[in-house]
Design a protein around this motif. Structure first.
Motif, mmCIF file in Angstrom:
data_model
loop_
_atom_site.group_PDB
_atom_site.id
_atom_site.type_symbol
_atom_site.label_atom_id
_atom_site.label_comp_id
_atom_site.label_asym_id
_atom_site.label_seq_id
_atom_site.Cartn_x
_atom_site.Cartn_y
_atom_site.Cartn_z
ATOM 1 N N LYS A 133 4.131 -12.690 11.120
ATOM 2 C CA LYS A 133 2.755 -13.102 11.439
ATOM 3 C C LYS A 133 1.816 -12.829 10.265
ATOM 4 N N LEU A 134 1.948 -11.637 9.707
ATOM 5 C CA LEU A 134 1.045 -11.259 8.615
ATOM 6 C C LEU A 134 1.272 -12.141 7.395
ATOM 7 N N GLU A 135 2.531 -12.411 7.090
ATOM 8 C CA GLU A 135 2.823 -13.265 5.934
ATOM 9 C C GLU A 135 2.295 -14.682 6.152
ATOM 10 N N THR A 136 2.449 -15.178 7.373
ATOM 11 C CA THR A 136 1.938 -16.520 7.683
ATOM 12 C C THR A 136 0.427 -16.559 7.477
ATOM 13 N N ASP A 137 -0.273 -15.530 7.961
ATOM 14 C CA ASP A 137 -1.738 -15.483 7.805
ATOM 15 C C ASP A 137 -2.137 -15.367 6.336
ATOM 16 N N ILE A 138 -1.397 -14.535 5.597
ATOM 17 C CA ILE A 138 -1.728 -14.346 4.171
ATOM 18 C C ILE A 138 -1.610 -15.693 3.441
ATOM 19 N N LYS A 139 -0.526 -16.424 3.760
ATOM 20 C CA LYS A 139 -0.334 -17.733 3.109
ATOM 21 C C LYS A 139 -1.396 -18.729 3.565
ATOM 22 N N CYS A 145 -6.640 -12.985 -0.549
ATOM 23 C CA CYS A 145 -6.777 -12.225 -1.806
ATOM 24 C C CYS A 145 -7.159 -13.096 -3.003
ATOM 25 N N LEU A 146 -7.126 -14.390 -2.810
ATOM 26 C CA LEU A 146 -7.602 -15.357 -3.812
ATOM 27 C C LEU A 146 -7.176 -15.014 -5.241
ATOM 28 N N PHE A 147 -5.892 -14.935 -5.447
ATOM 29 C CA PHE A 147 -5.384 -14.611 -6.796
ATOM 30 C C PHE A 147 -5.666 -15.745 -7.785
ATOM 31 N N GLU A 148 -6.085 -15.340 -8.969
ATOM 32 C CA GLU A 148 -6.217 -16.285 -10.091
ATOM 33 C C GLU A 148 -5.751 -15.555 -11.325
ATOM 34 N N ASN A 149 -4.843 -16.124 -12.070
ATOM 35 C CA ASN A 149 -4.294 -15.483 -13.274
ATOM 36 C C ASN A 149 -3.886 -14.030 -13.024
ATOM 37 N N ASN A 158 -9.182 -7.593 8.636
ATOM 38 C CA ASN A 158 -8.513 -6.337 8.990
ATOM 39 C C ASN A 158 -7.501 -6.641 10.090
ATOM 40 N N PHE A 159 -6.427 -5.903 10.118
ATOM 41 C CA PHE A 159 -5.456 -6.101 11.200
ATOM 42 C C PHE A 159 -5.176 -4.748 11.837
ATOM 43 N N ASP A 160 -5.618 -4.602 13.069
ATOM 44 C CA ASP A 160 -5.420 -3.325 13.757
ATOM 45 C C ASP A 160 -4.088 -3.359 14.510
ATOM 46 N N VAL A 161 -3.086 -2.743 13.893
ATOM 47 C CA VAL A 161 -1.737 -2.793 14.476
ATOM 48 C C VAL A 161 -1.674 -2.101 15.843
ATOM 49 N N CYS A 174 2.498 -2.415 3.587
ATOM 50 C CA CYS A 174 1.780 -3.229 2.597
ATOM 51 C C CYS A 174 1.221 -4.484 3.248
ATOM 52 N N ARG A 175 1.992 -5.082 4.151
ATOM 53 C CA ARG A 175 1.508 -6.294 4.818
ATOM 54 C C ARG A 175 0.260 -5.992 5.644
ATOM 55 N N LEU A 176 0.251 -4.820 6.261
ATOM 56 C CA LEU A 176 -0.878 -4.475 7.138
ATOM 57 C C LEU A 176 -2.130 -4.086 6.362
ATOM 58 N N PHE A 177 -1.939 -3.697 5.124
ATOM 59 C CA PHE A 177 -3.049 -3.146 4.353
ATOM 60 C C PHE A 177 -4.094 -4.212 3.986
ATOM 61 N N THR A 178 -5.361 -3.836 4.155
ATOM 62 C CA THR A 178 -6.436 -4.635 3.545
ATOM 63 C C THR A 178 -7.392 -3.660 2.852
#
Ligand code: SF4
Ligand code: SF4
Length: 154
Positions: free
Chosen positions: A37-43, A48-52, A111-114, A97-101
């Motif tokens: 679930k977390l990976e799906t949401d991250i994608k 985190c809007l990574f650039e370079n 935020n994801f409250d496990v 790590c997946r849960l961390f924000t």
């Protein structure tokens, strides 16, 4: 419509969980589902809007993370890039790590409250939940081993 689909999905996950008679199997199933679930949401939401190789917190010069590249895939105690980061991907399946924000994302409501997850509430005690949250840079097998070791108080 969405609410109904989510409700049905959650119900089917609970039913599936109940089919596992042994606790280790249940923990593994919850671990798998949470990561998925977390990976799906991250994608999907790309928080985190990574650039370079720099995430949004790094690009906006936040106080944290201190490192300049690779977002928070940085081991603070070793002062080096996380050993499990390979070609911009995580080699292990670390639920903590997946849960961390970070604070930057939390200030924006991400935020994801496990503890509120229904499957976690159903089959884990507080000590086990802590293992889910506080095992950064740790492979799945080791986290599950710790969880299995903890006495069940539910
Ligand atoms: S959680 Fe925060 S610090 Fe970590 S990669 Fe995302 S934006 Fe960067
Ligand atoms: S273990 Fe955590 S810090 Fe290391 S690469 Fe994977 S997600 Fe990043």
């Amino acid at each position: 419509m969405d609410i109904n689909i989510n409700y049905i999905k959650e119900l089917s996950e609970i039913i599936q969980l109940a089919t596992y008679k042994r606790k280790p199997e249940r923990y593994e199933y919850v671990y798998y589902l949470l990561c998925k679930k977390l990976e799906t949401d991250i994608k999907k939401y790309n928080y985190c809007l990574f650039e370079n190789n720099k995430c949004i917190a790094q690009r906006e010069n936040e106080k944290w993370p201190k490192n300049k590249l690779d977002g928070c895939c940085f081991n603070i105690s070793k002062k080096e890039r996380c050993e499990y980061l390979s070609d911009k991907n995580c080699e292990i399946n670390c639920v903590s790590c997946r849960l961390f924000t970070c604070k930057y994302l939390k200030r924006r409501g991400i935020n994801f409250d496990v503890k509120k997850n229904v499957l976690v509430k159903y089959c884990m005690n507080l000590l086990q939940v802590r293992e889910f949250i506080w095992n950064f840079f740790t492979p799945k097998d080791r986290i599950l081993k710790n969880i299995n070791r903890l006495k069940i108080r539910k």
